[in-house]
Design a protein around this motif. Structure first.
Motif, PDB file in Angstrom:
ATOM      1  N   LEU A 139      46.725  44.961  29.196  1.00 38.59           N
ATOM      2  CA  LEU A 139      47.715  44.734  30.241  1.00 38.59           C
ATOM      3  C   LEU A 139      47.073  44.506  31.605  1.00 38.59           C
ATOM      4  CD1 LEU A 139      50.232  47.549  29.219  1.00 38.59           C
ATOM      5  CD2 LEU A 139      50.497  45.088  28.835  1.00 38.59           C
ATOM      6  N   GLU A 140      45.858  44.939  31.775  1.00 41.67           N
ATOM      7  CA  GLU A 140      45.191  44.872  33.074  1.00 41.67           C
ATOM      8  C   GLU A 140      44.547  43.506  33.291  1.00 41.67           C
ATOM      9  OE1 GLU A 140      41.262  46.898  35.107  1.00 41.67           O
ATOM     10  OE2 GLU A 140      42.507  48.110  33.763  1.00 41.67           O
ATOM     11  N   GLN A 141      44.700  42.967  34.482  1.00 47.32           N
ATOM     12  CA  GLN A 141      44.058  41.701  34.833  1.00 47.32           C
ATOM     13  C   GLN A 141      42.571  41.937  35.130  1.00 47.32           C
ATOM     14  OE1 GLN A 141      45.758  38.980  34.486  1.00 47.32           O
ATOM     15  NE2 GLN A 141      47.749  39.972  34.239  1.00 47.32           N
ATOM     16  N   GLY A 142      41.772  40.921  34.899  1.00 42.51           N
ATOM     17  CA  GLY A 142      40.361  40.999  35.249  1.00 42.51           C
ATOM     18  C   GLY A 142      39.479  41.598  34.180  1.00 42.51           C
ATOM     19  N   VAL A 143      40.058  41.969  33.021  1.00 38.93           N
ATOM     20  CA  VAL A 143      39.232  42.486  31.929  1.00 38.93           C
ATOM     21  C   VAL A 143      38.291  41.388  31.463  1.00 38.93           C
ATOM     22  CG1 VAL A 143      39.290  43.245  29.519  1.00 38.93           C
ATOM     23  CG2 VAL A 143      40.892  44.210  31.167  1.00 38.93           C
TER      24      VAL A 143
ATOM     25  N   SER B 100      47.634  27.398  32.595  1.00 40.87           N
ATOM     26  CA  SER B 100      46.846  27.702  33.784  1.00 40.87           C
ATOM     27  C   SER B 100      46.414  29.164  33.783  1.00 40.87           C
ATOM     28  CB  SER B 100      47.678  27.427  35.043  1.00 40.87           C
ATOM     29  OG  SER B 100      48.780  28.328  35.098  1.00 40.87           O
ATOM     30  N   ARG B 101      45.497  29.492  34.687  1.00 44.61           N
ATOM     31  CA  ARG B 101      45.071  30.890  34.803  1.00 44.61           C
ATOM     32  C   ARG B 101      46.267  31.791  35.098  1.00 44.61           C
ATOM     33  NH1 ARG B 101      39.639  31.394  36.862  1.00 44.61           N
ATOM     34  NH2 ARG B 101      38.346  29.834  35.793  1.00 44.61           N
ATOM     35  N   ARG B 102      47.167  31.301  35.975  1.00 44.34           N
ATOM     36  CA  ARG B 102      48.329  32.109  36.328  1.00 44.34           C
ATOM     37  C   ARG B 102      49.226  32.340  35.117  1.00 44.34           C
ATOM     38  NH1 ARG B 102      51.248  30.966  41.921  1.00 44.34           N
ATOM     39  NH2 ARG B 102      49.180  31.751  42.507  1.00 44.34           N
ATOM     40  N   ALA B 103      49.417  31.288  34.306  1.00 47.24           N
ATOM     41  CA  ALA B 103      50.219  31.433  33.093  1.00 47.24           C
ATOM     42  C   ALA B 103      49.573  32.421  32.124  1.00 47.24           C
ATOM     43  CB  ALA B 103      50.410  30.078  32.416  1.00 47.24           C
TER      44      ALA B 103
ATOM     45  N   GLN C 153      41.632  35.939  31.109  1.00 49.07           N
ATOM     46  CA  GLN C 153      42.535  34.843  31.437  1.00 49.07           C
ATOM     47  C   GLN C 153      41.817  33.491  31.434  1.00 49.07           C
ATOM     48  OE1 GLN C 153      41.799  37.544  33.305  1.00 49.07           O
ATOM     49  NE2 GLN C 153      42.368  37.209  35.460  1.00 49.07           N
ATOM     50  N   LYS C 154      40.541  33.481  31.738  1.00 49.40           N
ATOM     51  CA  LYS C 154      39.761  32.240  31.693  1.00 49.40           C
ATOM     52  C   LYS C 154      39.570  31.785  30.240  1.00 49.40           C
ATOM     53  CE  LYS C 154      35.342  30.205  33.099  1.00 49.40           C
ATOM     54  NZ  LYS C 154      34.041  30.457  33.770  1.00 49.40           N
ATOM     55  N   VAL C 155      39.318  32.733  29.342  1.00 54.76           N
ATOM     56  CA  VAL C 155      39.163  32.415  27.920  1.00 54.76           C
ATOM     57  C   VAL C 155      40.469  31.849  27.371  1.00 54.76           C
ATOM     58  CG1 VAL C 155      38.710  33.367  25.629  1.00 54.76           C
ATOM     59  CG2 VAL C 155      37.355  34.141  27.581  1.00 54.76           C
TER      60      VAL C 155
END
Length: 303
Positions: free
Chosen positions: A98-102, A77-80, A67-69
Motif C-alpha cells: 500500500l505504501e508508495q516508493g517501495v 502512467s506513474r500516477r495511475a 510504480q516504475k516497474v
C-alpha cells in the motif's frame, strides 16, 4: 498481436491488412470474473498476512520503484500505477503493498496486479498454435509426418509444446520455453480446464442420455472418466456437435469417452485451455499470449 504463419519474417512482422497497416485481430481472451490464485501445491493461495494495514517487508534497497516497474509493464502512467498501489490491487511476493516508493527487484520478486502475475522476464515466450489435423504433437517424427517445428521455426526462442493433441485432433496447443509453466499446466494437481468441440454422426440426434452420461462419468479401460461440463451445441438429424470441458489429460480421453457410449468422433477441436481461448485464430497460425492472458494463466497454476 496479429497471427503468424510459418515462413513469416521475424517476430515483429504481423499480418498486414489493406493499405499496408497491421491487421487487427479480435482478442481470444475472456478474463474470468475472479482469478483462481493457487499455491505451489495447487491449493488455494492464502490472502495477505499483513496486520493493521502495515506495509509488508518486501522493500529491496537498491531496487526499482514499484510504480516504475508497473508503468513499464503497461499499467499506465506513474500516477495511475500509484493509484493501483494505494487501492491495494498490487501484491509483491504474495503480500499487498500500500505504501508508495517501495523498491523491488523485478528479477527476483513476484508481482501480481488484480491477481494476475506480471511476466517481467523478456526471455520467456508463450504462444498459441491452432494445430491443424494430421500434425504430430512433437518436435520431430520418425515416420516423417508433419510436426511442430514448422510452426516454431520463426521464433528466436526454442519452444516446446505443452501437452499433446493427437494426430487427428486440431485446435489450441500452447508452445513455450517456460519449463515451470509447462510443468504446472500439465500436472493434474492444478486441474486446468480444457474445452473441446466434438462432432459425430448421430442419425435422429444424440440420445438424451449421452450428455448426462458424460457428466456423471463413464468407464474406460484405465478407469472412470467424467466431464466437468457437457452440452449439445448443434444437431440436424444426421450429425451432432457436443462441447465438453474436463481437466483430465489422459491419452485420447475425449475420443474414448464418446466411443464408450457408441459414438466415434468425426472431428475433434480443442478451443480453450484455462483462460486462453482459440478464438478466430486460423488453422496453422500462431500468436503470442497477451500479458493479461499470461498473467491469469500463471496465477491459476500458482506462479
Amino acid at each position: 498481436m496479429a497471427a503468424r504463419t510459418p515462413g513469416s519474417r521475424g517476430r515483429g512482422d504481423g499480418a498486414r491488412g489493406s493499405g499496408g497497416r497491421p491487421a487487427r485481430r479480435r482478442s481470444a481472451f475472456t478474463p474470468p470474473k475472479q482469478v483462481r490464485l493457487r499455491d505451489g501445491e495447487g491449493g488455494a493461495r492464502p490472502g495477505p498476512s499483513t496486520a493493521d494495514g502495515e506495509t509488508p517487508e518486501v522493500h529491496h534497497e537498491g531496487g526499482e520503484r514499484l510504480q516504475k516497474v508497473l508503468a513499464r509493464a503497461g499499467f499506465g502512467s506513474r500516477r495511475a500505477c500509484e493509484a493501483l498501489i494505494s487501492s491495494g490491487r498490487v501484491r509483491v511476493d504474495g503480500e499487498v503493498v500500500l505504501e508508495q516508493g517501495v523498491r523491488i527487484d523485478p528479477a527476483a520478486q513476484v508481482i501480481h496486479v488484480d491477481g494476475r502475475r506480471l511476466q517481467l522476464d523478456d526471455t520467456k515466450l508463450t504462444v498459441v498454435l491452432n494445430k491443424p489435423r494430421r500434425v504430430v504433437s512433437a518436435m520431430s517424427d520418425p515416420e516423417g509426418r508433419r510436426d511442430l517445428t514448422e510452426f516454431t521455426a520463426e521464433y528466436p526462442q526454442r519452444l516446446y509444446h505443452v501437452g499433446r493433441l493427437d494426430y487427428e485432433t486440431e485446435g489450441l496447443l500452447l508452445l513455450t520455453n517456460d519449463g515451470e509453466l509447462a510443468h504446472r499446466l500439465t500436472h493434474p494437481r492444478f486441474e486446468v480446464d480444457k474445452t473441446y468441440v466434438c462432432r459425430f454422426d448421430a442419425p435422429g440426434g444424440p440420445p438424451r442420455g449421452l450428455v448426462k452420461a458424460l457428466r456423471e462419468g463413464v468407464e474406460l479401460e484405465d478407469g472412470p472418466a467424467r466431464a466437468d461440463r457437457a452440452r449439445v451445441l448443434a444437431q440436424n438429424g444426421r450429425e451432432a456437435v457436443v462441447e465438453v470441458t474436463l481437466h483430465e489429460g489422459r491419452n485420447r480421453i475425449v475420443r474414448r469417452m464418446f466411443s464408450s457410449q457408441g459414438f466415434e468422433l468425426t472431428s475433434l477441436m480443442r478451443t480453450r485451455i484455462g483462460p486462453v481461448l482459440l478464438g478466430d485464430l486460423p488453422s496453422g497460425q500462431t500468436r503470442e499470449l497477451t500479458g493479461r492472458e499470461l498473467g491469469t494463466l500463471m496465477a491459476e497454476v500458482g506462479l
